[in-house]
Design an enzyme around this catalytic site. Sequence first.
Site, PDB file in Angstrom:
ATOM      1  N   ASP A  29       0.851  -1.191   0.000  1.00  0.00           N
ATOM      2  CA  ASP A  29       0.000   0.000   0.000  1.00  0.00           C
ATOM      3  C   ASP A  29       0.887   1.242   0.000  1.00  0.00           C
ATOM      4  O   ASP A  29       1.888   1.318   0.717  1.00  0.00           O
ATOM      5  CB  ASP A  29      -0.904  -0.014   1.244  1.00  0.00           C
ATOM      6  CG  ASP A  29      -2.055   0.969   1.122  1.00  0.00           C
ATOM      7  OD1 ASP A  29      -3.215   0.524   1.076  1.00  0.00           O
ATOM      8  OD2 ASP A  29      -1.791   2.201   1.079  1.00  0.00           O
ATOM      9  N   ASN A  86     -12.721  -3.389   2.925  1.00  0.00           N
ATOM     10  CA  ASN A  86     -13.719  -2.326   2.997  1.00  0.00           C
ATOM     11  C   ASN A  86     -14.673  -2.477   1.810  1.00  0.00           C
ATOM     12  O   ASN A  86     -14.237  -2.750   0.691  1.00  0.00           O
ATOM     13  CB  ASN A  86     -13.040  -0.957   2.951  1.00  0.00           C
ATOM     14  CG  ASN A  86     -12.159  -0.712   4.163  1.00  0.00           C
ATOM     15  OD1 ASN A  86     -12.491  -1.113   5.271  1.00  0.00           O
ATOM     16  ND2 ASN A  86     -11.020  -0.079   3.957  1.00  0.00           N
ATOM     17  N   VAL A  95     -11.215   2.652  -3.467  1.00  0.00           N
ATOM     18  CA  VAL A  95     -10.884   2.174  -4.815  1.00  0.00           C
ATOM     19  C   VAL A  95     -11.876   1.067  -5.172  1.00  0.00           C
ATOM     20  O   VAL A  95     -11.953   0.047  -4.475  1.00  0.00           O
ATOM     21  CB  VAL A  95      -9.432   1.643  -4.896  1.00  0.00           C
ATOM     22  CG1 VAL A  95      -9.135   1.157  -6.311  1.00  0.00           C
ATOM     23  CG2 VAL A  95      -8.433   2.712  -4.479  1.00  0.00           C
ATOM     24  N   HIS A  99     -10.279  -5.463  -3.012  1.00  0.00           N
ATOM     25  CA  HIS A  99      -8.927  -5.687  -2.499  1.00  0.00           C
ATOM     26  C   HIS A  99      -8.992  -6.033  -1.029  1.00  0.00           C
ATOM     27  O   HIS A  99      -9.835  -5.511  -0.289  1.00  0.00           O
ATOM     28  CB  HIS A  99      -8.038  -4.457  -2.710  1.00  0.00           C
ATOM     29  CG  HIS A  99      -8.630  -3.172  -2.217  1.00  0.00           C
ATOM     30  ND1 HIS A  99      -9.614  -2.493  -2.918  1.00  0.00           N
ATOM     31  CD2 HIS A  99      -8.401  -2.454  -1.098  1.00  0.00           C
ATOM     32  CE1 HIS A  99      -9.948  -1.403  -2.248  1.00  0.00           C
ATOM     33  NE2 HIS A  99      -9.237  -1.361  -1.133  1.00  0.00           N
ATOM     34  N   HIS A 101      -6.808  -5.905   2.451  1.00  0.00           N
ATOM     35  CA  HIS A 101      -5.636  -5.336   3.114  1.00  0.00           C
ATOM     36  C   HIS A 101      -5.048  -6.407   4.039  1.00  0.00           C
ATOM     37  O   HIS A 101      -5.791  -7.006   4.829  1.00  0.00           O
ATOM     38  CB  HIS A 101      -6.031  -4.149   4.004  1.00  0.00           C
ATOM     39  CG  HIS A 101      -6.654  -2.991   3.286  1.00  0.00           C
ATOM     40  ND1 HIS A 101      -5.987  -1.815   3.059  1.00  0.00           N
ATOM     41  CD2 HIS A 101      -7.888  -2.822   2.764  1.00  0.00           C
ATOM     42  CE1 HIS A 101      -6.792  -0.957   2.431  1.00  0.00           C
ATOM     43  NE2 HIS A 101      -7.957  -1.550   2.244  1.00  0.00           N
TER      44      HIS A 101
END
Length: 113
Positions: A29, A86, A95, A99, A101
């Site tokens: 990130d 998220n 975004v 994805h 994290h």
Amino acid sequence: MTTIFDKILRKEIPAKVVLENEDVLAFHDVNPHAKVHVLVIPKHKMARFSDMVSVDEKIVGRFFKNVAVVASHLQLDEKGYRIVVNCGEHGCQSVEYLHAHILGGEQLPGWDG
Ligand code: 5GP
């Protein structure tokens, strides 16, 4: 919609890649929230976690297995780590390309902060 992660996947934008295989791309990130903060995206594009309801479970399974593979590759297994996904506006997803994290490499705050 083309997102920044589509461009990273197509190598149009540079990223610090951790691991790439036929199913996922994992990269650091750009604004880390922990000592180790890596993002994992599926090559089978989904905009949001909620899109998984209509996707073959093999794709879902391979994605989550690969998240674990990336964490293991980062040598986070012994001390552990946190996975965050998220989803949408209330989840503060910024975004619109699914994805996960991976956060770790240090003691993370508990649920109450
Ligand atoms: P979200 O808030 O959508 O769950 O997480 C998006 C993440 O993508 C953020 O943690 C943000 O720092 C990261 N990010 C945004 N743009 C870039 C970029 O161009 N390169 C990389 N490596 N990470 C990015």
